[in-house]
Design a protein around this motif. Structure first.
Motif, PDB file in Angstrom:
ATOM      1  N   ARG A   1      36.648  14.263  52.809  1.00  0.00           N
ATOM      2  CA  ARG A   1      37.781  13.331  52.853  1.00  0.00           C
ATOM      3  C   ARG A   1      37.532  12.215  53.846  1.00  0.00           C
ATOM      4  NH1 ARG A   1      42.914  16.821  54.087  1.00  0.00           N
ATOM      5  NH2 ARG A   1      43.993  14.857  53.614  1.00  0.00           N
ATOM      6  N   LEU A   2      36.602  12.428  54.764  1.00  0.00           N
ATOM      7  CA  LEU A   2      36.233  11.412  55.745  1.00  0.00           C
ATOM      8  C   LEU A   2      34.866  10.847  55.345  1.00  0.00           C
ATOM      9  CD1 LEU A   2      37.806  10.548  58.299  1.00  0.00           C
ATOM     10  CD2 LEU A   2      36.180  11.893  59.618  1.00  0.00           C
ATOM     11  N   ASN A   3      34.763   9.538  55.282  1.00  0.00           N
ATOM     12  CA  ASN A   3      33.508   8.903  54.875  1.00  0.00           C
ATOM     13  C   ASN A   3      32.548   8.827  56.057  1.00  0.00           C
ATOM     14  OD1 ASN A   3      31.490   7.473  53.639  1.00  0.00           O
ATOM     15  ND2 ASN A   3      32.676   5.614  53.297  1.00  0.00           N
TER      16      ASN A   3
ATOM     17  N   LEU B   1      37.899   1.531  56.403  1.00  0.00           N
ATOM     18  CA  LEU B   1      38.430   2.900  56.331  1.00  0.00           C
ATOM     19  C   LEU B   1      38.912   3.271  54.928  1.00  0.00           C
ATOM     20  CD1 LEU B   1      40.488   3.129  59.656  1.00  0.00           C
ATOM     21  CD2 LEU B   1      38.101   3.753  59.239  1.00  0.00           C
ATOM     22  N   ARG B   2      38.871   2.348  53.991  1.00  0.00           N
ATOM     23  CA  ARG B   2      39.413   2.628  52.660  1.00  0.00           C
ATOM     24  C   ARG B   2      38.606   3.667  51.884  1.00  0.00           C
ATOM     25  NH1 ARG B   2      41.715  -3.259  50.510  1.00  0.00           N
ATOM     26  NH2 ARG B   2      42.929  -3.714  52.405  1.00  0.00           N
ATOM     27  N   GLY B   3      37.424   4.008  52.376  1.00  0.00           N
ATOM     28  CA  GLY B   3      36.674   5.106  51.778  1.00  0.00           C
ATOM     29  C   GLY B   3      37.177   6.468  52.212  1.00  0.00           C
ATOM     30  N   ASP B   4      38.033   6.506  53.255  1.00  0.00           N
ATOM     31  CA  ASP B   4      38.618   7.762  53.731  1.00  0.00           C
ATOM     32  C   ASP B   4      39.837   8.133  52.887  1.00  0.00           C
ATOM     33  OD1 ASP B   4      36.739   7.674  55.722  1.00  0.00           O
ATOM     34  OD2 ASP B   4      38.132   7.113  57.314  1.00  0.00           O
ATOM     35  N   ASP B   5      40.161   9.402  52.845  1.00  0.00           N
ATOM     36  CA  ASP B   5      41.381   9.863  52.186  1.00  0.00           C
ATOM     37  C   ASP B   5      42.587   9.343  52.969  1.00  0.00           C
ATOM     38  OD1 ASP B   5      43.534  11.193  51.109  1.00  0.00           O
ATOM     39  OD2 ASP B   5      42.592  13.169  51.134  1.00  0.00           O
ATOM     40  N   PRO B   6      43.438   8.532  52.341  1.00  0.00           N
ATOM     41  CA  PRO B   6      44.583   7.960  53.083  1.00  0.00           C
ATOM     42  C   PRO B   6      45.537   9.002  53.636  1.00  0.00           C
ATOM     43  CG  PRO B   6      44.776   7.556  50.721  1.00  0.00           C
ATOM     44  CD  PRO B   6      43.390   8.052  50.952  1.00  0.00           C
TER      45      PRO B   6
ATOM     46  N   VAL C   1      36.343  10.292  47.616  1.00  0.00           N
ATOM     47  CA  VAL C   1      36.198  11.687  48.070  1.00  0.00           C
ATOM     48  C   VAL C   1      35.466  12.518  47.019  1.00  0.00           C
ATOM     49  CG1 VAL C   1      37.401  13.749  48.857  1.00  0.00           C
ATOM     50  CG2 VAL C   1      38.277  11.498  49.477  1.00  0.00           C
ATOM     51  N   ALA C   2      35.855  12.352  45.754  1.00  0.00           N
ATOM     52  CA  ALA C   2      35.250  13.143  44.680  1.00  0.00           C
ATOM     53  C   ALA C   2      33.759  12.826  44.521  1.00  0.00           C
ATOM     54  CB  ALA C   2      35.983  12.886  43.361  1.00  0.00           C
TER      55      ALA C   2
END
Length: 376
Positions: free
Chosen positions: A203-205, A174-179, A22-23
């Motif tokens: 937060r969403l890739n 989906l691991r690039g998304d904010d859990p 996200v950062a």
């Protein structure tokens, strides 16, 4: 206006690229807007394009999770042309030498092995590696066993749920998304939320995966939710298992290495090579065995076949941490020069001429200058 790039390095075992996703996305595409727009007029500040470096593929249980980390860095951190990956040893290590050094067997956490197998089976499909059906079947059987042991055994929420490696791989995407987006009701359409700030949108890739249907698949989202928030799964994920390396597995890994090299070449993502650091941390014990020689060989080789088969990646020579490794940039170049001057072929003949060595090093020096994130 003084900031040209961002960098992150951490334990590849404990903090994978997804931790920084996200950062990185937020910073790489950040623009001065709203109340800060006045800075453009008063101080002549412009929106610098921020480049990024991420250190990946140096520490790994298996070459495969090193390659997977590099893949995750590209996909989850939105690495693009001009960005860099630090080390990337897994991309160029000789797989035969590495697995021989490991004795043909690996001790690896069950969850890492599960992730690796799902990832490698996906790459077999992606790159049409169709010559190893028996090995693919072996990996599929190991996947099913591991999935049951980690996710299904004594887990009522997944009772009756059948998972293929393909479904698991979709959850990996989906691991690039904010859990935290998946912590609550997974039946909601996450992509339909409106009125979000720029940080919340990051937060969403949105760069990967492109198929929005994956984020609408409740079973896929359930797997991702369990991966992050089920303490029993986390505990079982870390249990150690022995994994045997077969000759077919070695060949598959070598083919995937070459395919990923071509991907980085096409993306024009630079690789920061650190000879001393890599020598001390890696499994090769001669500087002339450093993967940089297989990443880029223009000037060093005269054999047209070797030049053609090399990906000619965008590489540089660096110090990593000067304080820890007690080195300098000049020393790193000198170490590579000395090693190549002494390198011999199987007949005991010197492999490289000095003029060719220094031409190669000068080419890398120029690429190193081009890899700099300086705006001017």
């Amino acid at each position: 206006k003084l900031i040209n790039g961002i960098d992150a390095a951490s334990s590849e075992f404990d903090a994978r690229p997804e931790v920084f996703a996200v950062a990185f996305r937020y910073l790489k595409d950040h623009k001065l807007k709203g109340e800060f727009n006045v800075l453009k007029n008063k101080t002549n500040i412009v929106d610098n394009k921020l480049f990024a470096t991420y250190h990946a593929g140096e520490d790994f249980f298996d070459i495969v999770d090193g390659l997977r980390t590099i893949d995750e860095a590209i996909k989850f951190l939105n690495l693009r042309q001009g960005d860099r990956i630090g080390h990337a040893l897994a991309l160029g290590l000789n797989a035969n030498d590495y697995f021989k050094f490991k004795g043909g067997k690996l001790l690896i956490p069950k969850g890492v092995l599960l992730d690796n197998i799902a990832w490698i089976l996906a790459q077999i499909r992606k790159f049409n590696i169709n010559d190893f059906h028996s090995e693919s079947n072996r990996l599929n059987k190991i996947f099913q066993t591991l999935f049951y042991e980690i996710y299904k055994d004594q887990n009522p929420s997944l009772k009756g749920f059948e998972c293929t490696s393909n479904t698991y791989y979709d959850a990996w995407k989906l691991r690039g998304d904010d859990p935290e987006l998946f912590k609550g009701d997974i039946t909601q359409d996450i992509e339909a939320i409106s009125g979000m700030s720029y940080w919340e949108r990051c937060r969403l890739n949105h760069f990967y995966p492109k198929k929005t249907s994956i984020r609408k698949n409740v079973l896929v989202k359930k797997l991702y939710q369990e991966y992050h928030f089920n303490p029993i799964i986390k505990q079982r994920y870390s249990e150690i298992k022995q994994f045997e390396i077969t000759p077919e597995y070695l060949k598959i890994v070598t083919k995937i290495q070459k395919e990923m090299q071509n991907i980085l070449m096409l993306l024009n993502i630079g690789i920061e090579c650190n000879p001393t650091s890599n020598y001390l941390i890696g499994t090769f014990k001669r500087y002339d065995k450093h993967p940089i020689i297989d990443f880029y060989n223009l000037g060093l080789e005269s054999d047209s076949d070797k030049i053609e088969s090399c990906p000619q990646l965008f590489v540089s020579i660096n110090t990593d941490d000067q304080g820890i490794f007690g080195t300098s940039l000049e020393n790193e170049f000198a170490l590579m020069a000395i090693a190549l001057e002494k390198a011999k072929d199987e007949n005991g003949t010197l492999k490289y001429k000095p003029s060719m060595i220094y031409q190669w090093l000068d080419n890398i020096r120029k690429m190193g200058n081009e890899q700099s994130f300086k705006s001017t």
